[in-house]
Design a protein around this motif. Sequence first.
Motif, PDB file in Angstrom:
ATOM      1  N   UNK A  13       8.823   6.063   4.153  1.00 35.18           N
ATOM      2  CA  UNK A  13       9.838   5.026   3.945  1.00 35.18           C
ATOM      3  C   UNK A  13       9.703   4.333   2.601  1.00 35.18           C
ATOM      4  N   UNK A  14       8.554   4.442   1.956  1.00 33.56           N
ATOM      5  CA  UNK A  14       8.300   3.742   0.694  1.00 33.56           C
ATOM      6  C   UNK A  14       8.915   4.495  -0.480  1.00 33.56           C
ATOM      7  N   UNK A  15       9.113   3.752  -1.567  1.00 33.02           N
ATOM      8  CA  UNK A  15       9.642   4.337  -2.800  1.00 33.02           C
ATOM      9  C   UNK A  15       8.629   4.180  -3.926  1.00 33.02           C
ATOM     10  N   UNK A  16       8.770   5.004  -4.935  1.00 28.55           N
ATOM     11  CA  UNK A  16       7.922   4.880  -6.126  1.00 28.55           C
ATOM     12  C   UNK A  16       8.399   3.680  -6.938  1.00 28.55           C
ATOM     13  N   UNK A  17       7.472   2.865  -7.412  1.00 28.74           N
ATOM     14  CA  UNK A  17       7.825   1.697  -8.201  1.00 28.74           C
ATOM     15  C   UNK A  17       8.623   2.116  -9.437  1.00 28.74           C
TER      16      UNK A  17
ATOM     17  N   UNK B 144       0.822  -1.220   0.000  1.00 33.27           N
ATOM     18  CA  UNK B 144       0.000   0.000   0.000  1.00 33.27           C
ATOM     19  C   UNK B 144       0.852   1.265   0.000  1.00 33.27           C
ATOM     20  N   UNK B 145       1.893   1.368   0.849  1.00 36.30           N
ATOM     21  CA  UNK B 145       2.709   2.593   0.803  1.00 36.30           C
ATOM     22  C   UNK B 145       3.303   2.849  -0.582  1.00 36.30           C
ATOM     23  N   UNK B 146       3.767   1.777  -1.261  1.00 37.12           N
ATOM     24  CA  UNK B 146       4.317   1.960  -2.606  1.00 37.12           C
ATOM     25  C   UNK B 146       3.239   2.398  -3.587  1.00 37.12           C
ATOM     26  N   UNK B 147       2.071   1.790  -3.481  1.00 33.00           N
ATOM     27  CA  UNK B 147       0.990   2.145  -4.396  1.00 33.00           C
ATOM     28  C   UNK B 147       0.571   3.596  -4.199  1.00 33.00           C
ATOM     29  N   UNK B 148       0.496   4.030  -2.946  1.00 41.43           N
ATOM     30  CA  UNK B 148       0.118   5.413  -2.650  1.00 41.43           C
ATOM     31  C   UNK B 148       1.194   6.379  -3.142  1.00 41.43           C
ATOM     32  N   UNK B 149       2.465   6.023  -2.928  1.00 44.23           N
ATOM     33  CA  UNK B 149       3.542   6.895  -3.415  1.00 44.23           C
ATOM     34  C   UNK B 149       3.453   7.047  -4.938  1.00 44.23           C
ATOM     35  N   UNK B 150       3.084   5.960  -5.635  1.00 45.49           N
ATOM     36  CA  UNK B 150       2.936   6.032  -7.077  1.00 45.49           C
ATOM     37  C   UNK B 150       1.796   6.933  -7.505  1.00 45.49           C
ATOM     38  N   UNK B 151       0.674   6.853  -6.804  1.00 45.43           N
ATOM     39  CA  UNK B 151      -0.462   7.726  -7.116  1.00 45.43           C
ATOM     40  C   UNK B 151      -0.085   9.184  -6.887  1.00 45.43           C
ATOM     41  N   UNK B 152       0.615   9.441  -5.796  1.00 47.33           N
ATOM     42  CA  UNK B 152       0.994  10.812  -5.474  1.00 47.33           C
ATOM     43  C   UNK B 152       2.048  11.359  -6.440  1.00 47.33           C
ATOM     44  N   UNK B 153       2.857  10.480  -7.031  1.00 52.54           N
ATOM     45  CA  UNK B 153       3.959  10.930  -7.889  1.00 52.54           C
ATOM     46  C   UNK B 153       3.545  11.126  -9.330  1.00 52.54           C
ATOM     47  N   UNK B 154       2.271  10.963  -9.655  1.00 51.01           N
ATOM     48  CA  UNK B 154       1.829  11.090 -11.045  1.00 51.01           C
ATOM     49  C   UNK B 154       2.177  12.472 -11.606  1.00 51.01           C
ATOM     50  N   UNK B 155       2.581  12.496 -12.863  1.00 48.30           N
ATOM     51  CA  UNK B 155       2.939  13.752 -13.513  1.00 48.30           C
ATOM     52  C   UNK B 155       1.691  14.546 -13.866  1.00 48.30           C
ATOM     53  N   UNK B 156       1.768  15.864 -13.687  1.00 49.20           N
ATOM     54  CA  UNK B 156       0.660  16.741 -14.049  1.00 49.20           C
ATOM     55  C   UNK B 156      -0.595  16.497 -13.241  1.00 49.20           C
ATOM     56  N   UNK B 157      -0.428  16.117 -11.982  1.00 49.07           N
ATOM     57  CA  UNK B 157      -1.571  15.721 -11.164  1.00 49.07           C
ATOM     58  C   UNK B 157      -2.472  16.873 -10.735  1.00 49.07           C
TER      59      UNK B 157
ATOM     60  N   UNK C 129     -13.856  -5.916 -24.265  1.00 50.72           N
ATOM     61  CA  UNK C 129     -12.551  -5.268 -24.359  1.00 50.72           C
ATOM     62  C   UNK C 129     -11.773  -5.476 -23.072  1.00 50.72           C
ATOM     63  N   UNK C 130     -10.463  -5.384 -23.198  1.00 49.21           N
ATOM     64  CA  UNK C 130      -9.558  -5.431 -22.047  1.00 49.21           C
ATOM     65  C   UNK C 130      -8.505  -4.359 -22.264  1.00 49.21           C
ATOM     66  N   UNK C 131      -8.314  -3.483 -21.290  1.00 43.24           N
ATOM     67  CA  UNK C 131      -7.312  -2.419 -21.392  1.00 43.24           C
ATOM     68  C   UNK C 131      -6.415  -2.430 -20.172  1.00 43.24           C
ATOM     69  N   UNK C 132      -5.125  -2.375 -20.408  1.00 44.52           N
ATOM     70  CA  UNK C 132      -4.170  -2.264 -19.312  1.00 44.52           C
ATOM     71  C   UNK C 132      -4.272  -0.862 -18.711  1.00 44.52           C
ATOM     72  N   UNK C 133      -4.422  -0.765 -17.407  1.00 39.79           N
ATOM     73  CA  UNK C 133      -4.574   0.558 -16.808  1.00 39.79           C
ATOM     74  C   UNK C 133      -3.502   0.892 -15.764  1.00 39.79           C
ATOM     75  N   UNK C 134      -2.770  -0.126 -15.319  1.00 40.73           N
ATOM     76  CA  UNK C 134      -1.690   0.161 -14.366  1.00 40.73           C
ATOM     77  C   UNK C 134      -0.659  -0.950 -14.456  1.00 40.73           C
ATOM     78  N   UNK C 135       0.601  -0.576 -14.550  1.00 38.96           N
ATOM     79  CA  UNK C 135       1.707  -1.516 -14.695  1.00 38.96           C
ATOM     80  C   UNK C 135       2.692  -1.293 -13.560  1.00 38.96           C
ATOM     81  N   UNK C 136       3.140  -2.385 -12.936  1.00 42.71           N
ATOM     82  CA  UNK C 136       4.171  -2.292 -11.909  1.00 42.71           C
ATOM     83  C   UNK C 136       5.097  -3.493 -12.037  1.00 42.71           C
ATOM     84  N   UNK C 137       6.038  -3.629 -11.146  1.00 48.00           N
ATOM     85  CA  UNK C 137       7.074  -4.650 -11.293  1.00 48.00           C
ATOM     86  C   UNK C 137       6.567  -6.076 -11.080  1.00 48.00           C
TER      87      UNK C 137
END
Length: 374
Positions: free
Chosen positions: A269-273, A121-134, A310-318
Amino acid sequence: CHCRNKSEFFRESIISSVAVRMPFIPRLASLLGLLSIIGSAGAFLPRPPVALLHGPSTRTSLKSSQGDTVTGTKFEETDEKKNPEKRPGHQVQGMPEVDPETAAKQERLREHQASCARLSWPEEIRGIMAQAGGFATLSTLHSKEGLEGYPLGSIVGFAVDDEGYPIFSFSGMSAHTKNVLVNPRASLCVTEPEFLGAADARTTVVGTMRILKGEERERAEEAYLKSHPNAYWVKFGDFTMFRMEELKEISFVGGFARAGSITPEEYSAASVDPCLGFAKPVMAHMNDDHGDSLKEYIRWIVGVDAELESVEMKRLDRFGFDCRVTQKGGSTGVLRVPFQGGEPVTERKDIKSAIVDLSKACAQRKAEAEAGAK
């Protein structure tokens, strides 16, 4: 502000992970396992219009709930680590029975989704917060005479600094600027970039707004312009840089069955993926050129045998990716496709290999199914 309004929330998200845009009672039995999203944390269905009745003191266990045999969703999470606030579940009434075969398919899908490797969850939240042009919804406390203390929601641009704290550039004429100068307490509700409804992720950060000056302001302006390259107004004399700090609460809803909170310490403490930096072009390529392959992944990796529109990719992580899946008839949900082997994939060049491995696995499983049918 985790949803836009109640009627839209109900329309888009009545059951499990799915935004069902149709009268849902007559169609529940036909939605199969696609209508299940299972996360690693508490499952809390939205408050529904008729068929699901919710009371603040009513608790329904997984074993006794008829609803869980329909959607596969846990209506009450008893694991205190996943539900530290001990939020109650929902009482489910009037749900139609499903046949044993459909129930078994839903259970297999539920187990598959629950076992998928995911970001913390901390990583996922950091990713949401780090979005460009948010852009996000900032809630401040009114300072206007006669409205003192009432909340005011404002859509504002934001970025984050190196520590993940939200930073802002506000005009002196804006109501929210005037509010935080009187009372700096505020919250910021941020949705993931591909947010469409209640099946998608959002986080709310509660903290204190502080004016930045001198070198702090210069660093914040640089970070803000990196996220918003056309925000030339940050250099205007009547604009002020703010940072939200002294974080008090960070709540998170990752879709149905994934709701809770983390501590500010866990967030810091978390990092962006590492995949976030190249995820957008990879997803665009898959969605534009490999839609049929994505359908195959949902069919043979996830195990959904319903006919898909249809199927669309909406989020990619490691560890894999999330897909927005639309079934024939209009039902839409979000399902997880994990990379094979469970090992993290952090380099862009390796993502192609991981996706090729998924295609190979699909071909093998399809061949095995065809051989077994002979």
